[in-house]
Write an enzyme that holds these catalytic residues in place. Structure first.
Site, PDB file in Angstrom:
ATOM      1  N   GLY A 224      29.695  85.892   4.013  1.00  0.00           N
ATOM      2  CA  GLY A 224      30.193  86.765   2.945  1.00  0.00           C
ATOM      3  C   GLY A 224      29.613  88.167   3.030  1.00  0.00           C
TER       4      GLY A 224
ATOM      5  N   THR B 185      29.655  74.828   2.765  1.00  0.00           N
ATOM      6  CA  THR B 185      30.457  73.601   2.855  1.00  0.00           C
ATOM      7  C   THR B 185      29.650  72.599   3.681  1.00  0.00           C
ATOM      8  OG1 THR B 185      31.571  74.626   4.742  1.00  0.00           O
ATOM      9  CG2 THR B 185      32.727  74.682   2.635  1.00  0.00           C
TER      10      THR B 185
ATOM     11  N   SER C  89      35.190  80.152   3.939  1.00  0.00           N
ATOM     12  CA  SER C  89      34.329  79.046   4.390  1.00  0.00           C
ATOM     13  C   SER C  89      35.104  78.182   5.384  1.00  0.00           C
ATOM     14  CB  SER C  89      33.957  78.117   3.234  1.00  0.00           C
ATOM     15  OG  SER C  89      33.403  78.796   2.155  1.00  0.00           O
ATOM     16  N   THR C  90      34.369  77.467   6.219  1.00  0.00           N
ATOM     17  CA  THR C  90      35.013  76.490   7.095  1.00  0.00           C
ATOM     18  C   THR C  90      35.226  75.213   6.292  1.00  0.00           C
ATOM     19  OG1 THR C  90      33.839  77.439   8.950  1.00  0.00           O
ATOM     20  CG2 THR C  90      34.808  75.259   9.286  1.00  0.00           C
TER      21      THR C  90
ATOM     22  N   GLU D 205      36.349  82.392   9.586  1.00  0.00           N
ATOM     23  CA  GLU D 205      35.546  83.456  10.195  1.00  0.00           C
ATOM     24  C   GLU D 205      35.019  82.988  11.549  1.00  0.00           C
ATOM     25  OE1 GLU D 205      35.214  86.683   9.350  1.00  0.00           O
ATOM     26  OE2 GLU D 205      34.363  86.573  11.350  1.00  0.00           O
TER      27      GLU D 205
ATOM     28  N   LEU E  94      37.864  74.475  13.052  1.00  0.00           N
ATOM     29  CA  LEU E  94      37.116  73.278  13.459  1.00  0.00           C
ATOM     30  C   LEU E  94      37.277  73.059  14.964  1.00  0.00           C
ATOM     31  CD1 LEU E  94      37.965  70.730  10.594  1.00  0.00           C
ATOM     32  CD2 LEU E  94      35.924  72.137  10.843  1.00  0.00           C
TER      33      LEU E  94
ATOM     34  N   CYS F  75      26.736  75.643  11.828  1.00  0.00           N
ATOM     35  CA  CYS F  75      28.153  75.255  11.906  1.00  0.00           C
ATOM     36  C   CYS F  75      28.510  74.134  12.877  1.00  0.00           C
ATOM     37  CB  CYS F  75      28.978  76.479  12.273  1.00  0.00           C
ATOM     38  SG  CYS F  75      28.914  77.748  11.004  1.00  0.00           S
TER      39      CYS F  75
ATOM     40  N   ARG G  76      18.819  77.249  10.496  1.00  0.00           N
ATOM     41  CA  ARG G  76      19.588  76.067  10.118  1.00  0.00           C
ATOM     42  C   ARG G  76      19.989  75.267  11.365  1.00  0.00           C
ATOM     43  NH1 ARG G  76      23.885  78.892   6.195  1.00  0.00           N
ATOM     44  NH2 ARG G  76      23.952  80.329   7.949  1.00  0.00           N
TER      45      ARG G  76
HETATM   46  P1  NAI Z   1      25.210  80.677   3.199  1.00  0.00           P
HETATM   47  O1  NAI Z   1      24.503  79.483   2.709  1.00  0.00           O
HETATM   48  O2  NAI Z   1      24.454  81.744   3.911  1.00  0.00           O
HETATM   49  O3  NAI Z   1      25.961  81.397   1.969  1.00  0.00           O
HETATM   50  C1  NAI Z   1      26.676  80.721   0.995  1.00  0.00           C
HETATM   51  C2  NAI Z   1      26.367  81.373  -0.352  1.00  0.00           C
HETATM   52  O4  NAI Z   1      27.247  80.840  -1.336  1.00  0.00           O
HETATM   53  C3  NAI Z   1      24.950  81.105  -0.857  1.00  0.00           C
HETATM   54  O5  NAI Z   1      24.272  82.330  -1.046  1.00  0.00           O
HETATM   55  C4  NAI Z   1      25.170  80.351  -2.182  1.00  0.00           C
HETATM   56  O6  NAI Z   1      24.218  80.702  -3.182  1.00  0.00           O
HETATM   57  C5  NAI Z   1      26.555  80.817  -2.561  1.00  0.00           C
HETATM   58  N1  NAI Z   1      27.253  79.934  -3.488  1.00  0.00           N
HETATM   59  C6  NAI Z   1      27.389  78.591  -3.421  1.00  0.00           C
HETATM   60  N2  NAI Z   1      28.134  78.145  -4.455  1.00  0.00           N
HETATM   61  C7  NAI Z   1      28.483  79.235  -5.178  1.00  0.00           C
HETATM   62  C8  NAI Z   1      29.264  79.430  -6.358  1.00  0.00           C
HETATM   63  N3  NAI Z   1      29.863  78.406  -6.975  1.00  0.00           N
HETATM   64  N4  NAI Z   1      29.397  80.694  -6.853  1.00  0.00           N
HETATM   65  C9  NAI Z   1      28.808  81.744  -6.236  1.00  0.00           C
HETATM   66  N5  NAI Z   1      28.067  81.614  -5.093  1.00  0.00           N
HETATM   67  C10 NAI Z   1      27.911  80.382  -4.578  1.00  0.00           C
HETATM   68  O7  NAI Z   1      26.401  80.152   4.101  1.00  0.00           O
HETATM   69  P2  NAI Z   1      27.163  80.918   5.295  1.00  0.00           P
HETATM   70  O8  NAI Z   1      26.424  80.753   6.564  1.00  0.00           O
HETATM   71  O9  NAI Z   1      27.539  82.272   4.845  1.00  0.00           O
HETATM   72  O10 NAI Z   1      28.459  80.017   5.431  1.00  0.00           O
HETATM   73  C11 NAI Z   1      29.477  80.032   4.446  1.00  0.00           C
HETATM   74  C12 NAI Z   1      30.692  79.329   5.015  1.00  0.00           C
HETATM   75  O11 NAI Z   1      31.153  80.042   6.168  1.00  0.00           O
HETATM   76  C13 NAI Z   1      30.433  77.903   5.472  1.00  0.00           C
HETATM   77  O12 NAI Z   1      31.585  77.147   5.213  1.00  0.00           O
HETATM   78  C14 NAI Z   1      30.246  78.042   6.977  1.00  0.00           C
HETATM   79  O13 NAI Z   1      30.607  76.882   7.650  1.00  0.00           O
HETATM   80  C15 NAI Z   1      31.214  79.166   7.294  1.00  0.00           C
HETATM   81  N6  NAI Z   1      30.881  79.935   8.492  1.00  0.00           N
HETATM   82  C16 NAI Z   1      29.585  80.276   8.787  1.00  0.00           C
HETATM   83  C17 NAI Z   1      29.301  81.027   9.917  1.00  0.00           C
HETATM   84  C18 NAI Z   1      27.896  81.421  10.237  1.00  0.00           C
HETATM   85  O14 NAI Z   1      27.679  81.923  11.333  1.00  0.00           O
HETATM   86  N7  NAI Z   1      26.930  81.229   9.372  1.00  0.00           N
HETATM   87  C19 NAI Z   1      30.369  81.494  10.832  1.00  0.00           C
HETATM   88  C20 NAI Z   1      31.667  81.115  10.409  1.00  0.00           C
HETATM   89  C21 NAI Z   1      31.902  80.356   9.290  1.00  0.00           C
END
Ligand code: NAI
Length: 480
Positions: free
Chosen positions: A13, A88, A127-128, A157, A217, A272, A342
């Site tokens: 995000g 997720t 999200s994925t 993403e 996926l 991921c 992670r």
């Molecule tokens: P992250 O854990 O860094 O960020 C997720 C954020 O969402 C956290 O800060 C959490 O506090 C917040 N959150 C959770 N529930 C909430 C709610 N109800 N309201 C407001 N905020 C809320 O996770 P990340 O790494 O950004 O991943 C997010 C998604 O993107 C996952 O599905 C992941 O699989 C996907 N993704 C991640 C990549 C990566 O390189 N980290 C690349 C591509 C996809």
């Protein structure tokens, strides 16, 4: 002015929205999160994640058309487009535990969107998520919508941590999936217009919803499968005297295969790959495709095998015991240029060595002691459930020390395990390190970044994944 709100200010995000704000001065972007410390950090000089180039992008837009806030409802209510980029994770209990995606965070975000909305919105899955999630989200939104119209899009993403800003500036492609209805096509076009500010039209792929969801996926499964394939070869290389780097090069120069993602290592990590493959496996099982599920499961099995093979190699080389021996662990992040730990392979390797009662001295340029202690005392899959953090185990803490210097970490050590490919490790003064270590001194290179010949000349016994073995290692018990 188009207003965008992104729920979830994490690794995806934060950087994604910062780049949208930079490239689209006519769009107002608000990134919201329930975590107050995270939002405070985004509003400070010390951003919550380390990513090359990110500081610069944020500084250029923050306060102009990029805002970070905990007032989730206000920004969602005002937005035309709501991205959802929350965690997720893998389910830890109940139906599908250890495999299925836990959509609790997503569902609560969707319910909140339905509750607070007073105008039509495009809701974007960033999200994925498992394929067909959009159908469930649609149900939640429309059953609560008081006549408000929602269009769901899937816009997975593909950025990689460590190169997120580069990837977002020049993506291989942007993928947008939507309903194949006039309203769906219109929503796809609206999102396409945002990306078209900087991404060439030909690189914006549009598909139906399910193809977009499944493509993410599938892409992660294919990437991880390449790593497991080369890692499987690395075991055979060690058994036969072949050199995995030479094999990878020879294989990768075939233009049908290509050279990327063919580096052998102690295993893949990151938030991921494992989670998404387990999710894929679960979806296959639920759809009555056990053979397909088994095929993808093997990618995870080889990854686990590679990590335990590494631990076994360390222990067997050091006279079959590392009990009370100091092992320096250089690198803890799952890859260089990120502080993200992670699913880092370092966790499993450290836990394996701790099992054998080693004393660990860990150094990583971007990972704090707190983070390392937390990672080493957490149960599998708990890391991505921020609300259910496990307490620290005092036994683990005692055996682990964390330093802010590689020389300190390696002082008086019996062996060194290189767990992350940080560039600075290549330039360390290994003669000085050798002089300050117990003898015989070992280096176990889990990332194949060291100049092995140079280390051998200094006097180290060296192991590097998939490379011909030193005589010392050949004489030790076979590693399974
Ligand atoms: P992250 O854990 O860094 O960020 C997720 C954020 O969402 C956290 O800060 C959490 O506090 C917040 N959150 C959770 N529930 C909430 C709610 N109800 N309201 C407001 N905020 C809320 O996770 P990340 O790494 O950004 O991943 C997010 C998604 O993107 C996952 O599905 C992941 O699989 C996907 N993704 C991640 C990549 C990566 O390189 N980290 C690349 C591509 C996809």
């Amino acid at each position: 002015m188009v207003k965008i709100c992104c729920i979830g200010a994490g690794y995806v995000g934060g950087p994604t929205m910062a780049v949208i704000a930079l490239k689209c001065p006519d769009v107002e972007v608000a990134v919201v999160d329930i975590s107050v410390p995270r939002i405070n950090a985004w509003n400070s000089d010390q951003l919550p994640i380390y990513e090359p180039g990110l500081d610069d992008v944020v500084k250029q837009c923050r306060g102009k058309n990029l805002f970070f806030s905990t007032d989730v409802e206000k920004h969602v209510r005002e937005a035309d487009i709501v991205f959802v980029s929350v965690n997720t994770p893998t389910k830890t209990r109940g139906l599908g535990a250890g495999k299925a995606a836990d959509l609790t965070y997503w569902e609560s975000a969707a319910r909140m969107i339905a509750d607070v909305s007073v105008s039509d919105k495009i809701v974007v899955e960033k999200s994925t998520v498992p394929v067909k999630t959009a159908e469930a989200i649609e149900k939640i939104l429309t059953h609560n919508s008081k006549g408000i119209k929602f269009q769901i899009l899937s816009n997975p993403e593909f950025l990689a941590e460590g190169t997120a800003i580069k990837d977002l500036f020049n993506p291989d492609r942007v993928l947008i999936g939507g309903r194949e209805t006039p309203e769906g096509f219109k929503a796809v076009q609206t999102l396409k217009d945002v990306y078209a500010h900087w991404v060439p039209e030909g690189q914006i792929i549009t598909t139906n919803l399910w193809s977009a969801e499944l493509s993410k996926l599938a892409a992660n499964a294919f990437l991880a499968q390449r790593i497991s394939s080369v890692n499987a070869m690395s075991a055979l290389c060690e058994a036969t005297g072949a050199d995995v780097t030479q094999v990878s090069y020879a294989v990768g120069t075939d233009s049908r295969i290509g050279p990327k993602f063919l580096n052998s290592s102690v295993g893949f990590g990151g938030s991921c790959f494992q989670k998404d493959i387990l999710n894929l496996v679960y979806i296959c099982e639920c759809n009555g495709l056990p053979e397909v599920a088994e095929y993808w499961k093997q990618v995870i099995k080889i990854n686990d095998y590679q990590k335990s093979r590494f631990v076994n190699r360390v222990v067997s080389s050091m006279f079959n015991s590392v009990s009370k021996k100091k092992i320096a662990v250089l690198g803890f992040a799952f890859k260089k240029d990120t502080g993200d730990t992670r699913e880092t392979p370092a966790i499993d390797v450290c836990k394996g060595l701790l099992e054998d009662k080693a004393l660990l001295s860990i150094y990583d340029p971007q990972v704090t002691e707190d983070q390392i202690q937390r990672d080493l005392s957490m149960n599998k899959f708990d890391w991505d459930h921020p609300l259910h953090l496990q307490p620290m185990s005092p036994t683990t803490v005692k055996q682990v020390s964390v330093t802010w210097d590689a020389y300190e970490a390696t002082k008086d050590a019996h062996g060194i395990c290189i767990m992350t490919e940080w560039d600075e490790f290549k330039n360390l003064d290994f003669q000085k390190i050798f002089d300050n270590m117990q003898k015989p001194a070992f280096v176990f290179d889990g990332r194949n970044i060291m100049n092995l010949q140079k280390l051998r000349e200094i006097g180290f016994i060296v192991y590097s994944i998939g490379k011909p073995l030193d005589d010392w290692l050949k004489d030790m018990p076979a590693v399974a």
